[in-house]
Design a protein around this motif. Sequence first.
Motif, PDB file in Angstrom:
ATOM      1  N   ASP A  39      -7.145   6.689  -4.377  1.00 24.15           N
ATOM      2  CA  ASP A  39      -6.792   7.589  -4.592  1.00 24.15           C
ATOM      3  C   ASP A  39      -5.474   7.438  -3.996  1.00 24.15           C
ATOM      4  OD1 ASP A  39      -5.358  10.668  -4.646  1.00 24.15           O
ATOM      5  OD2 ASP A  39      -7.341  11.110  -3.197  1.00 24.15           O
ATOM      6  N   HIS A  41      -3.237   9.653  -3.818  1.00 25.92           N
ATOM      7  CA  HIS A  41      -2.488  10.812  -3.121  1.00 25.92           C
ATOM      8  C   HIS A  41      -2.224  10.366  -1.613  1.00 25.92           C
ATOM      9  CE1 HIS A  41      -3.308  13.240  -6.729  1.00 25.92           C
ATOM     10  NE2 HIS A  41      -2.680  14.074  -5.514  1.00 25.92           N
ATOM     11  N   ASP A  42      -3.320   9.173  -1.080  1.00 28.47           N
ATOM     12  CA  ASP A  42      -3.417   8.342   0.010  1.00 28.47           C
ATOM     13  C   ASP A  42      -2.671   7.096  -0.267  1.00 28.47           C
ATOM     14  OD1 ASP A  42      -3.948   6.866   2.129  1.00 28.47           O
ATOM     15  OD2 ASP A  42      -6.009   7.086   2.467  1.00 28.47           O
ATOM     16  N   ASP A  44      -1.207   4.996   0.873  1.00 31.27           N
ATOM     17  CA  ASP A  44      -1.114   3.831   1.950  1.00 31.27           C
ATOM     18  C   ASP A  44      -2.440   2.941   1.777  1.00 31.27           C
ATOM     19  OD1 ASP A  44       1.097   3.408   3.620  1.00 31.27           O
ATOM     20  OD2 ASP A  44       0.153   4.979   5.384  1.00 31.27           O
ATOM     21  N   ALA A  45      -2.877   3.984   1.765  1.00 30.39           N
ATOM     22  CA  ALA A  45      -4.646   2.577   1.171  1.00 30.39           C
ATOM     23  C   ALA A  45      -4.780   2.817   0.134  1.00 30.39           C
ATOM     24  CB  ALA A  45      -5.970   4.531   1.615  1.00 30.39           C
ATOM     25  N   TYR A  46      -3.910   3.553  -1.234  1.00 29.36           N
ATOM     26  CA  TYR A  46      -3.703   2.896  -2.074  1.00 29.36           C
ATOM     27  C   TYR A  46      -2.950   1.475  -2.406  1.00 29.36           C
ATOM     28  CZ  TYR A  46      -2.537   2.609  -6.920  1.00 29.36           C
ATOM     29  OH  TYR A  46      -2.374   3.469  -8.647  1.00 29.36           O
TER      30      TYR A  46
END
Length: 169
Positions: A39, A41-42, A44-46
Amino acid sequence: MDLQLVKMSEKYKSQLFDMMDEWTKTGETIIPWAIRKADYHDFDAYLKSLEESEPKEGYVPASTFFAYDRERDILVGAVDIRHSLNEALLFDGGHIGDGVRPSERRKGYATEMIALALDECRKLGIEKVLMVCNQENTGSAKSIRNNGGVLENEINVEGETVQRYWIQL
């Protein structure tokens, strides 16, 4: 057209959201898979999802780039370059997956993105690049042929006819 391939970073975050929001609203599948597997929208995780140095079983190391139009300050699409092929990618997937956001299609971006991706393949020491597309995706087939793609064969993948092209570097 002043296009360059860039790695995703904070610098391009607003352009990423603009592109992905537009693509998501169409309801179509976003390609390449690498840019939709997490996602956005996250953020850092992206970013972490784009830089997997230890791919999960069944996957190969890959580099994901975004196509940035410097003149217009927008992202027009993305390419995912697989550094090698496993059995599944040799059958259906290939070395390069590419996609152009809906509002920027039919403007020559895919041809230019593939040309830039082929430069990255050369840096990786890949001498022969496999690219595939669905038979009805005539725009994708044209952009592959524009970059020297030679049709090897057509295969059936889950009821779809897929064309397999090789590009000699």
